[in-house]
Design an enzyme around this catalytic site. Structure first.
Site, short mmCIF file in Angstrom:
data_model
loop_
_atom_site.label_atom_id
_atom_site.label_comp_id
_atom_site.label_asym_id
_atom_site.label_seq_id
_atom_site.Cartn_x
_atom_site.Cartn_y
_atom_site.Cartn_z
CG ASP A 155 -9.53 0.59 5.39
OD1 ASP A 155 -9.20 0.01 4.44
OD2 ASP A 155 -8.53 0.18 6.08
CD GLN A 201 -3.43 -4.16 6.64
OE1 GLN A 201 -3.45 -3.23 6.02
NE2 GLN A 201 -3.84 -5.51 6.05
CE LYS A 217 -3.83 -2.33 2.20
NZ LYS A 217 -4.51 -2.54 3.42
#
Ligand code: GUN
Length: 298
Positions: A126, A103, A59
């Protein structure tokens, strides 16, 4: 869509990602000049799960390539929930941070719900914050859609696969993919069936579907006798078997029946990262008031 017998359309997420990221790079460069700064993404990794470390590294690398500045925070496995929330509060207030990503999965002693809820919904690239999840379920266009569902939606759109009226069976009802994906498909006017670990007869639901999307992480769960001739098959699974990356779908056999199918790797995976870049740029544009010149907007 025309189907050539035994040769399905390969939904090439790698290729589509390269195309979109190329377009993003030039749009970001132009917008950064106008704003006087680059978009910024803060990435928080707790602990040292090897798979998560790889995902985070990918990422960050992808951010650099399109002109998004990344702020990386690697936190010790033993950190407390409150300490993560403290960091998130600081990042919420930081001008140059447009997006915040934690994450997942987090270590079991961490309260994931509390951590995600601490992220400002306007920086929640997200799309996991209850406010963004709620908007998605409510059919409200504003807000952020989680990256894997968004990536799948964009991939299907690029290949002209129309979801309206399609019978779609989603396999897996997880927080990251299955649940938000089902809501997004419903928003696209598909008829959605969600299967999960308690589903009595999985094949009953997969074999009648126009499209099967599997997001379970169970290698080779979906076999050819579970899929209808001409179905579209989307494989979200990423598992490692003896150093080889495999998906939820038994590609060899299923691809002989499918009209279109995603490969693993090179299908949904790159689209997830592309969607993250798009969401981060979107957060930046909203926060700076810069209009989009792109043809694809999440
Ligand atoms: N872990 C697996 N997929 C994801 C994702 O899309 N976002 C985050 N934050 N963690 C993940």
């Amino acid at each position: 869509m025309e189907k050539v017998m035994n040769s399905p359309l390969i939904l090439d997420g790698k290729k589509i990602s390269e195309k979109i990221r190329g377009e993003l790079r030039s749009n970001i460069s132009e917008a950064s000049r106008e704003a006087g700064r680059e978009p910024g993404l803060a990435v928080i990794l707790v602990g040292s799960d090897p798979a998560s470390e790889i995902y985070v590294r990918n990422k960050i690398k992808a951010c650099e390539k399109v002109g998004i500045r990344s702020f990386s925070y690697k936190l010790a496995e033993g950190i407390r929930t409150e300490e993560i929330i403290e960091l998130i509060s600081e990042l919420n207030a930081k001008e140059e941070v447009d997006g915040i990503l934690v994450q997942l999965p987090l270590p079991p002693h961490i309260d994931q719900k509390e951590v995600i809820s601490a992220i400002s919904p306007s920086k929640d690239v997200d799309g996991f914050h209850p406010e963004n999840m709620g908007r998605l379920l409510g059919g409200i266009e504003e807000g952020f859609v989680p990256c894997t569902p968004l990536g799948i939606d964009i991939l299907l759109g690029e290949y002209g696969i129309e979801l309206k009226g399609m019978d779609v069976t989603v396999v897996g009802a997880g927080f990251i993919v299955g649940r938000p994906l089902s809501a997004l498909l419903l928003r696209r006017n598909a008829t959605v069936t969600v299967c999960h670990i308690h589903t009595k007869d999985l094949a009953k639901f997969t074999s009648q579907a126009d499209m099967v999307i599997s997001a379970t992480g169970v290698p080779h769960l979906i076999k050819s006798d579970m899929v209808r001739e001409g179905a579209v098959v989307i494989d979200v699974g990423i598992s490692r078997i003896g150093g080889k990356i495999v998906g939820d779908v038994e590609f060899e056999s299923v691809s002989k029946k499918a009209s279109a199918i995603t490969p693993v790797p090179g299908g949904v995976g790159p689209m997830t990262v592309t969607a993250l870049l798009m969401n981060t740029f979107k957060a930046f544009r909203i926060r700076t008031g810069i209009q989009s010149t792109s043809t694809i907007n999440p």
